[in-house]
Design a protein around this motif. Structure first.
Motif, PDB file in Angstrom:
ATOM      1  N   GLY A 133     127.357  42.442 -53.588  1.00  0.00           N
ATOM      2  CA  GLY A 133     126.738  41.210 -53.126  1.00  0.00           C
ATOM      3  C   GLY A 133     127.446  40.549 -51.967  1.00  0.00           C
ATOM      4  N   MET A 134     128.346  41.279 -51.303  1.00  0.00           N
ATOM      5  CA  MET A 134     129.097  40.741 -50.176  1.00  0.00           C
ATOM      6  C   MET A 134     128.928  41.638 -48.961  1.00  0.00           C
ATOM      7  SD  MET A 134     132.650  39.721 -52.126  1.00  0.00           S
ATOM      8  CE  MET A 134     133.403  39.236 -50.575  1.00  0.00           C
ATOM      9  N   PHE A 135     128.848  41.012 -47.775  1.00  0.00           N
ATOM     10  CA  PHE A 135     128.705  41.782 -46.547  1.00  0.00           C
ATOM     11  C   PHE A 135     130.067  42.333 -46.142  1.00  0.00           C
ATOM     12  CE2 PHE A 135     128.467  41.923 -41.809  1.00  0.00           C
ATOM     13  CZ  PHE A 135     127.561  42.967 -41.732  1.00  0.00           C
ATOM     14  N   ASP A 136     130.180  43.666 -46.159  1.00  0.00           N
ATOM     15  CA  ASP A 136     131.449  44.325 -45.852  1.00  0.00           C
ATOM     16  C   ASP A 136     131.423  44.999 -44.480  1.00  0.00           C
ATOM     17  OD1 ASP A 136     132.653  43.951 -48.595  1.00  0.00           O
ATOM     18  OD2 ASP A 136     130.906  45.147 -49.125  1.00  0.00           O
ATOM     19  N   GLY A 137     130.398  44.709 -43.693  1.00  0.00           N
ATOM     20  CA  GLY A 137     130.224  45.365 -42.396  1.00  0.00           C
ATOM     21  C   GLY A 137     129.085  46.365 -42.479  1.00  0.00           C
ATOM     22  N   GLY A 138     128.437  46.621 -41.359  1.00  0.00           N
ATOM     23  CA  GLY A 138     127.327  47.562 -41.407  1.00  0.00           C
ATOM     24  C   GLY A 138     126.580  47.651 -40.104  1.00  0.00           C
ATOM     25  N   THR A 139     125.379  48.189 -40.179  1.00  0.00           N
ATOM     26  CA  THR A 139     124.532  48.450 -39.018  1.00  0.00           C
ATOM     27  C   THR A 139     123.512  47.338 -38.839  1.00  0.00           C
ATOM     28  OG1 THR A 139     124.748  50.835 -39.408  1.00  0.00           O
ATOM     29  CG2 THR A 139     122.937  50.102 -37.985  1.00  0.00           C
ATOM     30  N   GLN A 140     123.418  46.779 -37.643  1.00  0.00           N
ATOM     31  CA  GLN A 140     122.411  45.757 -37.382  1.00  0.00           C
ATOM     32  C   GLN A 140     121.074  46.432 -37.114  1.00  0.00           C
ATOM     33  OE1 GLN A 140     123.342  42.883 -34.356  1.00  0.00           O
ATOM     34  NE2 GLN A 140     121.523  41.662 -34.788  1.00  0.00           N
ATOM     35  N   ILE A 141     120.054  46.031 -37.864  1.00  0.00           N
ATOM     36  CA  ILE A 141     118.744  46.659 -37.745  1.00  0.00           C
ATOM     37  C   ILE A 141     117.687  45.722 -37.163  1.00  0.00           C
ATOM     38  CG2 ILE A 141     119.182  48.335 -39.563  1.00  0.00           C
ATOM     39  CD1 ILE A 141     117.694  46.529 -41.510  1.00  0.00           C
ATOM     40  N   ALA A 142     117.995  44.449 -37.035  1.00  0.00           N
ATOM     41  CA  ALA A 142     117.072  43.497 -36.404  1.00  0.00           C
ATOM     42  C   ALA A 142     117.858  42.271 -35.964  1.00  0.00           C
ATOM     43  CB  ALA A 142     115.946  43.088 -37.359  1.00  0.00           C
ATOM     44  N   SER A 143     117.418  41.636 -34.878  1.00  0.00           N
ATOM     45  CA  SER A 143     118.046  40.404 -34.401  1.00  0.00           C
ATOM     46  C   SER A 143     116.981  39.339 -34.211  1.00  0.00           C
ATOM     47  CB  SER A 143     118.790  40.652 -33.081  1.00  0.00           C
ATOM     48  OG  SER A 143     117.887  41.107 -32.078  1.00  0.00           O
ATOM     49  N   PHE A 144     117.394  38.083 -34.332  1.00  0.00           N
ATOM     50  CA  PHE A 144     116.470  36.959 -34.261  1.00  0.00           C
ATOM     51  C   PHE A 144     116.992  35.913 -33.278  1.00  0.00           C
ATOM     52  CE2 PHE A 144     116.373  38.826 -38.444  1.00  0.00           C
ATOM     53  CZ  PHE A 144     115.031  38.928 -38.758  1.00  0.00           C
ATOM     54  N   GLY A 145     116.087  35.308 -32.548  1.00  0.00           N
ATOM     55  CA  GLY A 145     116.411  34.161 -31.723  1.00  0.00           C
ATOM     56  C   GLY A 145     115.709  32.935 -32.268  1.00  0.00           C
ATOM     57  N   LEU A 146     116.277  31.767 -32.040  1.00  0.00           N
ATOM     58  CA  LEU A 146     115.705  30.528 -32.581  1.00  0.00           C
ATOM     59  C   LEU A 146     114.685  29.945 -31.615  1.00  0.00           C
ATOM     60  CD1 LEU A 146     115.779  28.220 -34.729  1.00  0.00           C
ATOM     61  CD2 LEU A 146     117.517  27.137 -33.281  1.00  0.00           C
ATOM     62  N   ASN A 147     113.451  29.782 -32.073  1.00  0.00           N
ATOM     63  CA  ASN A 147     112.436  29.053 -31.311  1.00  0.00           C
ATOM     64  C   ASN A 147     112.468  27.571 -31.658  1.00  0.00           C
ATOM     65  OD1 ASN A 147     111.495  31.433 -30.074  1.00  0.00           O
ATOM     66  ND2 ASN A 147     110.128  31.868 -31.796  1.00  0.00           N
ATOM     67  N   SER A 148     112.492  27.265 -32.939  1.00  0.00           N
ATOM     68  CA  SER A 148     112.584  25.876 -33.401  1.00  0.00           C
ATOM     69  C   SER A 148     112.964  25.892 -34.872  1.00  0.00           C
ATOM     70  CB  SER A 148     111.250  25.132 -33.212  1.00  0.00           C
ATOM     71  OG  SER A 148     110.208  25.778 -33.939  1.00  0.00           O
ATOM     72  N   GLY A 149     113.491  24.771 -35.340  1.00  0.00           N
ATOM     73  CA  GLY A 149     113.863  24.703 -36.749  1.00  0.00           C
ATOM     74  C   GLY A 149     114.263  23.302 -37.149  1.00  0.00           C
ATOM     75  N   ALA A 150     114.009  22.950 -38.408  1.00  0.00           N
ATOM     76  CA  ALA A 150     114.342  21.615 -38.903  1.00  0.00           C
ATOM     77  C   ALA A 150     114.508  21.646 -40.412  1.00  0.00           C
ATOM     78  CB  ALA A 150     113.261  20.612 -38.516  1.00  0.00           C
ATOM     79  N   CYS A 151     115.280  20.688 -40.915  1.00  0.00           N
ATOM     80  CA  CYS A 151     115.478  20.524 -42.355  1.00  0.00           C
ATOM     81  C   CYS A 151     115.343  19.043 -42.710  1.00  0.00           C
ATOM     82  CB  CYS A 151     116.870  20.981 -42.790  1.00  0.00           C
ATOM     83  SG  CYS A 151     117.280  22.697 -42.445  1.00  0.00           S
ATOM     84  N   SER A 152     114.955  18.789 -43.935  1.00  0.00           N
ATOM     85  CA  SER A 152     114.982  17.444 -44.495  1.00  0.00           C
ATOM     86  C   SER A 152     115.671  17.544 -45.854  1.00  0.00           C
ATOM     87  CB  SER A 152     113.568  16.891 -44.658  1.00  0.00           C
ATOM     88  OG  SER A 152     113.589  15.594 -45.198  1.00  0.00           O
ATOM     89  N   ILE A 153     116.832  16.874 -45.991  1.00  0.00           N
ATOM     90  CA  ILE A 153     117.666  17.026 -47.182  1.00  0.00           C
ATOM     91  C   ILE A 153     117.901  15.668 -47.829  1.00  0.00           C
ATOM     92  CG2 ILE A 153     119.876  17.831 -48.079  1.00  0.00           C
ATOM     93  CD1 ILE A 153     120.082  19.667 -45.661  1.00  0.00           C
ATOM     94  N   ASN A 154     117.641  15.591 -49.128  1.00  0.00           N
ATOM     95  CA  ASN A 154     117.845  14.357 -49.877  1.00  0.00           C
ATOM     96  C   ASN A 154     119.310  14.233 -50.277  1.00  0.00           C
ATOM     97  OD1 ASN A 154     117.616  12.121 -51.515  1.00  0.00           O
ATOM     98  ND2 ASN A 154     116.750  13.246 -53.244  1.00  0.00           N
ATOM     99  N   ILE A 155     119.959  13.125 -49.917  1.00  0.00           N
ATOM    100  CA  ILE A 155     121.345  12.879 -50.319  1.00  0.00           C
ATOM    101  C   ILE A 155     121.457  11.604 -51.147  1.00  0.00           C
ATOM    102  CG2 ILE A 155     122.410  14.120 -48.410  1.00  0.00           C
ATOM    103  CD1 ILE A 155     122.838  11.368 -47.053  1.00  0.00           C
ATOM    104  N   ASN A 156     120.369  11.222 -51.780  1.00  0.00           N
ATOM    105  CA  ASN A 156     120.357  10.027 -52.623  1.00  0.00           C
ATOM    106  C   ASN A 156     121.337  10.211 -53.773  1.00  0.00           C
ATOM    107  OD1 ASN A 156     119.760   7.950 -54.437  1.00  0.00           O
ATOM    108  ND2 ASN A 156     117.608   7.917 -53.828  1.00  0.00           N
ATOM    109  N   PRO A 157     122.343   9.348 -53.915  1.00  0.00           N
ATOM    110  CA  PRO A 157     123.339   9.543 -54.976  1.00  0.00           C
ATOM    111  C   PRO A 157     122.781   9.417 -56.375  1.00  0.00           C
ATOM    112  CG  PRO A 157     123.633   7.405 -53.910  1.00  0.00           C
ATOM    113  CD  PRO A 157     122.634   8.167 -53.085  1.00  0.00           C
ATOM    114  N   GLY A 158     121.587   8.856 -56.524  1.00  0.00           N
ATOM    115  CA  GLY A 158     120.984   8.752 -57.840  1.00  0.00           C
ATOM    116  C   GLY A 158     120.330  10.031 -58.302  1.00  0.00           C
TER     117      GLY A 158
END
Length: 257
Positions: A133-158
């Protein structure tokens, strides 16, 4: 307005992506010839992203807009085809490694709004140590570039667990010899735009402090999340040609009528 844009981005990433079937030639990694995987999206294991947040507004706390970056590695639990779990060959592990950066804004209502403006990521096959379950090195088979991205994360202490969602729109490039369409064409050379929609469920934030040791300082924490990726690739040429033929046939019928 910002929250509406964020909701629009996540919704479009979740439901607007059109997935065409892709074949992964797993025999390239000691799998059994003839057991290639045909899939339309991939499912990731839950992982921890390492996050660095910088007090760029010099407020000394997380009340304003600040720099945000995260990086991590997560293994693929399943390839999927129409929701059916297909599994990953036991001869290798597949990992998605990523690094994204942007800004984070505390909107004052217990939510962090994150906008990514840069980043790279890739799919790798690891045969070094299989099954840990750990990345120990290997062969890259696909690459990605970022077009756009966003997150909304709740940090309400309750709330016992901080929760949220992320949606990222990515450009996609396949390495030669690993991914094919239903015609058997190598997707690294086929024309047309190839994209991916990454959808992430944020499960928890670990170690985020409301204040910094000093104004202008940085802090490091972790975000745990789970997710999946839908791939969108051009249709095989034969399908497009068939479509043109049907259009011509329809036109001939109208002229005859």
């Amino acid at each position: 307005m910002k929250k509406l844009l964020l909701a629009s981005l996540i919704t479009s990433a979740s439901f607007a992506a059109t997935a065409d079937v892709v074949t992964f030639n797993d025999s390239s990694f000691n799998g059994t010839p003839g057991s290639e995987i045909v899939f339309d999206f991939i499912d990731f294991d839950a992982d921890l992203a390492a996050v660095t947040q910088t007090d760029t507004d010099l407020s000394g706390d997380i009340t304003g807009t600040e720099d945000f970056s995260e990086l991590g590695s997560t293994d693929i639990v399943n390839f999927k085809l129409g929701g059916a779990l297909l599994g990953v060959d036991a001869a290798y592990e597949v990992f998605y490694n990523y690094s994204f950066s942007g800004t984070v804004t505390n909107n004052g209502t217990g939510t962090l709004d994150i906008t990514f403006n840069a980043g790279t990521s890739g799919l790798y096959v690891d045969t070094t140590v299989v099954g840990n379950g750990m990345f120990d090195g290997g062969t890259q088979i696909a690459s990605f570039g970022l077009n756009s991205g966003a997150c909304s994360i709740n940090i309400n202490p309750g709330v016992l667990q901080n929760t949220g969602f992320c949606g990222l729109d990515l450009s996609l490039n396949f390495a030669a010899g690993y991914f094919f369409n239903t015609n058997g064409d190598d997707l690294s050379t086929t024309p047309g735009a190839k994209t991916a929609a990454l959808i992430v469920t944020v499960q928890d934030i670990i170690g985020l402090n409301p204040t910094y040791p000093a104004k202008g300082d940085t802090q490091n924490f972790q975000i745990s999340h789970d997710g999946n990726m839908t791939l969108s690739v051009p249709e095989p040429a034969s399908v497009a040609i068939l479509g043109l033929g049907l259009l011509g046939f329809a036109g001939a019928r109208r002229r005859k009528a």
